[in-house]
Design a protein around this motif. Structure first.
Motif, PDB file in Angstrom:
ATOM      1  N   ASN A   1       0.823  -1.208   0.000  1.00 18.14           N
ATOM      2  CA  ASN A   1       0.000   0.000   0.000  1.00 18.14           C
ATOM      3  C   ASN A   1       0.855   1.254   0.000  1.00 18.14           C
ATOM      4  OD1 ASN A   1      -3.194  -0.288   0.508  1.00 18.14           O
ATOM      5  ND2 ASN A   1      -2.150  -2.073   1.378  1.00 18.14           N
ATOM      6  N   LEU A   2       1.906   1.283   0.801  1.00 22.83           N
ATOM      7  CA  LEU A   2       2.807   2.435   0.817  1.00 22.83           C
ATOM      8  C   LEU A   2       3.417   2.669  -0.563  1.00 22.83           C
ATOM      9  CD1 LEU A   2       4.508   4.601   2.343  1.00 22.83           C
ATOM     10  CD2 LEU A   2       6.172   2.779   2.792  1.00 22.83           C
ATOM     11  N   LEU A   3       3.862   1.592  -1.200  1.00 24.60           N
ATOM     12  CA  LEU A   3       4.464   1.720  -2.525  1.00 24.60           C
ATOM     13  C   LEU A   3       3.455   2.236  -3.550  1.00 24.60           C
ATOM     14  CD1 LEU A   3       6.551  -1.576  -2.523  1.00 24.60           C
ATOM     15  CD2 LEU A   3       7.470   0.749  -2.507  1.00 24.60           C
ATOM     16  N   ALA A   4       2.208   1.761  -3.473  1.00 29.26           N
ATOM     17  CA  ALA A   4       1.187   2.212  -4.409  1.00 29.26           C
ATOM     18  C   ALA A   4       0.834   3.679  -4.173  1.00 29.26           C
ATOM     19  CB  ALA A   4      -0.054   1.341  -4.297  1.00 29.26           C
ATOM     20  N   LEU A   5       0.779   4.100  -2.922  1.00 27.79           N
ATOM     21  CA  LEU A   5       0.442   5.484  -2.609  1.00 27.79           C
ATOM     22  C   LEU A   5       1.524   6.457  -3.070  1.00 27.79           C
ATOM     23  CD1 LEU A   5      -1.069   4.904   0.927  1.00 27.79           C
ATOM     24  CD2 LEU A   5      -2.260   6.025  -0.968  1.00 27.79           C
ATOM     25  N   THR A   6       2.765   6.007  -3.064  1.00 26.06           N
ATOM     26  CA  THR A   6       3.874   6.888  -3.427  1.00 26.06           C
ATOM     27  C   THR A   6       4.337   6.695  -4.865  1.00 26.06           C
ATOM     28  OG1 THR A   6       5.416   5.281  -2.440  1.00 26.06           O
ATOM     29  CG2 THR A   6       4.681   7.097  -1.047  1.00 26.06           C
ATOM     30  N   ALA A   7       3.763   5.731  -5.574  1.00 23.13           N
ATOM     31  CA  ALA A   7       4.102   5.519  -6.985  1.00 23.13           C
ATOM     32  C   ALA A   7       3.366   6.533  -7.857  1.00 23.13           C
ATOM     33  CB  ALA A   7       3.724   4.106  -7.413  1.00 23.13           C
ATOM     34  N   SER A   8       3.821   6.659  -9.102  1.00 20.81           N
ATOM     35  CA  SER A   8       3.074   7.463 -10.063  1.00 20.81           C
ATOM     36  C   SER A   8       1.717   6.803 -10.308  1.00 20.81           C
ATOM     37  CB  SER A   8       3.838   7.556 -11.381  1.00 20.81           C
ATOM     38  OG  SER A   8       5.084   8.201 -11.190  1.00 20.81           O
ATOM     39  N   PRO A   9       0.687   7.581 -10.563  1.00 20.74           N
ATOM     40  CA  PRO A   9      -0.623   6.977 -10.861  1.00 20.74           C
ATOM     41  C   PRO A   9      -0.503   6.038 -12.063  1.00 20.74           C
ATOM     42  CG  PRO A   9      -0.841   9.339 -10.526  1.00 20.74           C
ATOM     43  CD  PRO A   9       0.627   9.057 -10.595  1.00 20.74           C
TER      44      PRO A   9
ATOM     45  N   ALA B   1       6.003  -6.521  -8.785  1.00 22.17           N
ATOM     46  CA  ALA B   1       7.447  -6.293  -8.775  1.00 22.17           C
ATOM     47  C   ALA B   1       7.846  -5.281  -9.841  1.00 22.17           C
ATOM     48  CB  ALA B   1       8.188  -7.614  -8.979  1.00 22.17           C
ATOM     49  N   GLU B   2       7.263  -5.418 -11.030  1.00 23.25           N
ATOM     50  CA  GLU B   2       7.664  -4.560 -12.146  1.00 23.25           C
ATOM     51  C   GLU B   2       7.159  -3.126 -12.004  1.00 23.25           C
ATOM     52  OE1 GLU B   2       6.081  -6.643 -15.475  1.00 23.25           O
ATOM     53  OE2 GLU B   2       7.547  -8.289 -15.351  1.00 23.25           O
ATOM     54  N   LEU B   3       5.926  -2.955 -11.527  1.00 19.67           N
ATOM     55  CA  LEU B   3       5.325  -1.621 -11.517  1.00 19.67           C
ATOM     56  C   LEU B   3       5.450  -0.909 -10.174  1.00 19.67           C
ATOM     57  CD1 LEU B   3       2.076  -2.174 -13.605  1.00 19.67           C
ATOM     58  CD2 LEU B   3       4.358  -1.518 -14.371  1.00 19.67           C
ATOM     59  N   LEU B   4       5.459  -1.666  -9.082  1.00 22.79           N
ATOM     60  CA  LEU B   4       5.525  -1.041  -7.760  1.00 22.79           C
ATOM     61  C   LEU B   4       6.833  -1.306  -7.028  1.00 22.79           C
ATOM     62  CD1 LEU B   4       1.904  -1.771  -6.421  1.00 22.79           C
ATOM     63  CD2 LEU B   4       2.777   0.338  -7.484  1.00 22.79           C
ATOM     64  N   GLY B   5       7.670  -2.175  -7.574  1.00 17.48           N
ATOM     65  CA  GLY B   5       8.887  -2.543  -6.863  1.00 17.48           C
ATOM     66  C   GLY B   5       8.613  -3.365  -5.617  1.00 17.48           C
ATOM     67  N   TYR B   6       7.462  -4.067  -5.607  1.00 14.74           N
ATOM     68  CA  TYR B   6       7.066  -4.856  -4.439  1.00 14.74           C
ATOM     69  C   TYR B   6       7.434  -6.321  -4.599  1.00 14.74           C
ATOM     70  CZ  TYR B   6       4.152  -7.803  -1.525  1.00 14.74           C
ATOM     71  OH  TYR B   6       3.722  -8.779  -0.663  1.00 14.74           O
ATOM     72  N   THR B   7       8.142  -6.854  -3.650  1.00 11.12           N
ATOM     73  CA  THR B   7       8.282  -8.293  -3.451  1.00 11.12           C
ATOM     74  C   THR B   7       8.167  -8.552  -1.965  1.00 11.12           C
ATOM     75  OG1 THR B   7      10.704  -8.119  -3.355  1.00 11.12           O
ATOM     76  CG2 THR B   7       9.737  -8.741  -5.466  1.00 11.12           C
ATOM     77  N   ALA B   8       7.565  -9.662  -1.604  1.00 14.07           N
ATOM     78  CA  ALA B   8       7.367  -9.973  -0.192  1.00 14.07           C
ATOM     79  C   ALA B   8       8.708 -10.219   0.494  1.00 14.07           C
ATOM     80  CB  ALA B   8       6.468 -11.196  -0.052  1.00 14.07           C
TER      81      ALA B   8
END
Length: 353
Positions: free
Chosen positions: A258-266, A322-329
């Motif tokens: 959620n943090l990554l999505a909130l701070t990512a570009s729309p 991973a590709e769009l938000l830089g998220y991996t668990a």
């Protein structure tokens, strides 16, 4: 960034609110404190000057939204529920509530939304047949379930199917009232984004577990149900044969998504769905056994049967996150389950009269 977090006292919402504050963001915390999720107001809410209120209250939202940069919408009724008599409550809290929130965001000029969606919108996962490639499985027949034949079969040749990773563009087929309302939330948010020029990250959570889960309620997740049984000295009761595959993702990883999505570009699209998962699938039976071992409790009991809305396998493809938000668990299954054995859970929720 100033962020309105709905459901900010809940299992996931409180973790999101805490992480945002830790990262220096200003949190406007809103929660209705529904009895299905909360026995008493949780202590975590004290940190954020929680506003007790309902997302269906447009006048309240009009007071909270001015100056807000983004909304993180976690508020919802969750879980399988009790029976179809729950449907009006699910639709009211999840869909009417989302519609009222989106209208208030439009009035306030807020155009960034992170929506808590769910893997339940997929229904069954993705399957391939040796002869017919990728197919939608035939419905599981009651006679097959009664005979212990749980795996879906090909609609063309009745051969057993192999479960593969589910990408975000997979067909959507919600199987429960809750699932239908989560998909409706996505549609409402997408329509709002197209009309306003807003952007929505729809985070499709897979099986979330971890500290602050509610316990002793039919609205809780399977990890909480297993742990409550073990804490009472009872064996976890595992439906079907225990081999149904899921992706169990730790709540701290979900908060970080959620943090990554909130701070990512729309997102470029009006609404872009993203699987939020661990990338480390396990069976429900493995979860029950790992918890039993960690708690020193009795061995799980496989009881067969299946609930009407249950699906066999849902295993997420983690690549888009991973590709769009830089998220991996970051939390591995063994570590997370061992910790969950002693994590603080919510007090028993009071069910509606």
């Amino acid at each position: 960034m100033r962020v309105l977090v709905t459901g900010a006292a809940g299992f996931i919402g409180s973790q999101v609110a805490d992480l945002l504050a830790d990262e220096g963001h200003e949190v406007v915390a809103l929660d209705a404190l529904l009895p299905q999720a909360h026995g008493a107001p949780p202590v975590e809410a004290d940190r954020h000057d929680l506003v007790r209120g309902d997302v269906r209250d447009g006048r309240l939202l009009d007071r909270l939204l001015p100056g807000v940069d983004a909304v993180c919408h976690q508020a919802a009724m969750v879980g399988h529920g009790l029976d179809p008599s729950d449907a009006p409550e699910y639709a009211s809290h999840n869909d009417l509530g989302t519609a009222v929130l989106l209208a208030a965001m439009h009035r306030a000029g807020v155009t960034r939304l992170v929506l808590a969606s769910s893997m339940v919108v997929y229904g069954e996962g993705r399957y391939v047949c040796p002869d017919h490639a990728s197919v939608r499985p035939s419905p599981r027949r009651p006679e097959d379930l009664a005979a212990g034949r749980y795996d879906p079969t090909c609609p063309h040749c009745r051969q057993p199917l192999a479960s593969v990773l589910v990408p975000e563009d997979a067909p959507l087929e919600p199987r429960s009232t809750y699932a239908a309302t989560k998909l409706a939330q996505e549609h409402l948010a997408a329509a709002w984004a197209r009309q306003t020029g807003g952007g929505v990250w729809a985070l499709r959570y897979h099986n979330v577990y971890g500290p602050r889960m509610p316990r002793d309620t039919p609205y809780a997740g399977v990890a909480s149900i297993f742990r409550s049984a073990l804490a009472a000295g009872r064996p976890p009761r595992v439906l079907e044969d225990g081999r149904q595959r899921r992706d169990f993702v730790h709540v701290t990883d979900v908060a970080r998504a959620n943090l990554l999505a909130l701070t990512a570009s729309p997102p470029v699209a009006a609404l872009l769905p993203v699987n939020v998962c661990s990338g480390e699938p396990h069976t429900v039976g493995e979860l029950a056994r790992a918890l039993a071992d960690a708690m020193g409790g009795p061995e799980p009991v496989v009881v067969g049967g299946a609930r009407a809305a249950d699906v066999r396998h849902v295993v997420a493809d983690p690549r888009r996150a991973a590709e769009l938000l830089g998220y991996t668990a970051r939390v591995r299954f063994a570590e997370g389950v061992a910790s969950f054995a002693t994590d603080p859970l919510r007090e028993p929720a009071a069910l509606p009269a």
